[in-house]
Design a protein around this motif. Structure first.
Motif, PDB file in Angstrom:
ATOM      1  N   GLU A   1      -4.476  14.608   0.873  1.00 25.47           N
ATOM      2  CA  GLU A   1      -4.973  13.375   1.463  1.00 25.47           C
ATOM      3  C   GLU A   1      -3.918  12.538   2.173  1.00 25.47           C
ATOM      4  O   GLU A   1      -4.225  11.828   3.100  1.00 25.47           O
ATOM      5  CB  GLU A   1      -5.682  12.537   0.393  1.00 25.47           C
ATOM      6  N   SER A   2      -2.676  12.574   1.722  1.00 31.77           N
ATOM      7  CA  SER A   2      -1.693  11.699   2.362  1.00 31.77           C
ATOM      8  C   SER A   2      -0.359  12.385   2.605  1.00 31.77           C
ATOM      9  O   SER A   2      -0.047  12.785   3.713  1.00 31.77           O
ATOM     10  CB  SER A   2      -1.500  10.420   1.535  1.00 31.77           C
ATOM     11  N   SER A   3       0.426  12.548   1.568  1.00 32.95           N
ATOM     12  CA  SER A   3       1.762  13.136   1.699  1.00 32.95           C
ATOM     13  C   SER A   3       2.166  13.733   0.356  1.00 32.95           C
ATOM     14  O   SER A   3       1.457  13.592  -0.629  1.00 32.95           O
ATOM     15  CB  SER A   3       2.757  12.063   2.161  1.00 32.95           C
TER      16      SER A   3
END
Length: 159
Positions: free
Chosen positions: A35-37
């Motif tokens: 979802e992000s990093s």
């Protein structure tokens, strides 16, 4: 140059001792979801001093001294990271020697230290082994000027 998380602070301290400004960026990360990093960094990248990211900042290019192989000496040779200890091995299938290595070109081999270099490479592989489902690579935004249009920056999720 690849730097393991446990080597990062040591390298930064060695840079200060040697009066060098260095850039250490993330290189490989892992996460449970995309979802992000990354949620954990497995490796960092010590950037070189040239605009394309080449030439290690610890390579003493200003001296007239030479290493035993005729190249510029390393300022931190006895405290160098594992990735440096593996050189000139390149991890591939099968493991090969770096074709840019002057010593390998001139002598056709690097057999004398091969066992210690393989041992260092295996240590890195062990530390980089993960069960995490997602692997991220950090694009540094640095490269050859001719490739500027293709160069990315930031975390990229491997597919």
């Amino acid at each position: 140059m690849l730097i393991l998380p446990e080597e990062k602070e040591k390298i930064e301290d060695l840079a200060k001792i040697n009066g060098l400004e260095i850039s250490v960026l993330p290189r490989i990360g892992i996460s449970e979801n995309g979802e992000s990093s990354p949620t954990k960094i497995l490796a960092y990248q010590l950037m070189g001093i040239e605009s394309n990211g080449n030439t290690c900042p610890f390579l003493d290019t200003k001296t007239s001294d030479r290493s035993p192989h005729g190249g510029f000496p390393c300022k931190i040779y006895n405290k160098r990271p594992l990735a440096c200890m593996t050189y000139p091995l390149i991890e591939s299938e099968p493991i090969t020697l770096d074709q840019k290595c002057k010593f390998c070109k001139e002598h056709g081999t690097a057999d004398k230290n091969l066992n210690s270099e393989i041992e260092s490479l295996l240590k890195i592989k062990t530390k980089m082994t993960t069960d995490a489902p997602l692997i991220w690579r950090y694009a540094t935004g640095i490269g050859e000027e001719s490739d500027t249009s293709q160069i990315k920056t930031g975390w990229i999720l491997e597919e």
